[in-house]
Design a protein around this motif. Structure first.
Motif, short mmCIF file in Angstrom:
data_model
loop_
_atom_site.label_atom_id
_atom_site.label_comp_id
_atom_site.label_asym_id
_atom_site.label_seq_id
_atom_site.Cartn_x
_atom_site.Cartn_y
_atom_site.Cartn_z
N TYR A 37 -3.03 -9.53 4.21
CA TYR A 37 -3.10 -8.48 5.22
C TYR A 37 -4.19 -8.92 6.19
CZ TYR A 37 -4.29 -3.98 7.35
OH TYR A 37 -4.54 -2.97 8.23
N SER A 65 -2.21 2.29 4.98
CA SER A 65 -1.77 1.01 5.54
C SER A 65 -1.06 0.16 4.50
CB SER A 65 -2.97 0.24 6.13
OG SER A 65 -3.73 -0.34 5.10
N SER A 66 -0.41 -0.89 4.95
CA SER A 66 0.35 -1.76 4.04
C SER A 66 -0.56 -2.51 3.06
CB SER A 66 1.20 -2.75 4.83
OG SER A 66 0.38 -3.58 5.63
N SER A 67 -1.87 -2.49 3.29
CA SER A 67 -2.79 -3.15 2.37
C SER A 67 -2.85 -2.43 1.02
CB SER A 67 -4.20 -3.23 2.97
OG SER A 67 -4.76 -1.93 3.09
N ARG A 68 -2.32 -1.21 0.93
CA ARG A 68 -2.36 -0.46 -0.33
C ARG A 68 -1.57 -1.15 -1.44
NH1 ARG A 68 1.10 2.16 2.98
NH2 ARG A 68 3.18 2.67 2.23
N PHE A 69 -0.67 -2.09 -1.08
CA PHE A 69 0.12 -2.79 -2.07
C PHE A 69 -0.60 -4.02 -2.65
CE2 PHE A 69 3.25 -0.75 0.77
CZ PHE A 69 3.77 0.14 -0.15
#
Length: 66
Positions: free
Chosen positions: A21, A43-47
């Protein structure tokens, strides 16, 4: 009105998959990294699992409009 800010460009890397990310912040990198670790992060960083954070570049005195 123009305001000068400093920005940090950074990369988060998932410790298990290597997924990345990329982001930027005008605040402190530690504060922003902690926001990414927050379970309510949208945000997509949660994955990313146990991400590491690398600073890629620091931009000084960037003009921004208020």
């Amino acid at each position: 009105m123009e305001k000068k800010r400093n920005y940090t460009i950074y990369r988060l890397t998932c410790s298990q998959t290597g997924d990345m990310y990329f982001g930027s912040t005008s605040g402190t990198i530690q504060k922003r990294f902690n926001e990414h670790l927050n379970p309510f992060n949208a945000s997509s960083s949660r994955f990313l699992i146990e991400p590491t954070c690398d600073i890629l570049e620091i931009l000084d005195n960037v003009s921004s409009k208020e």
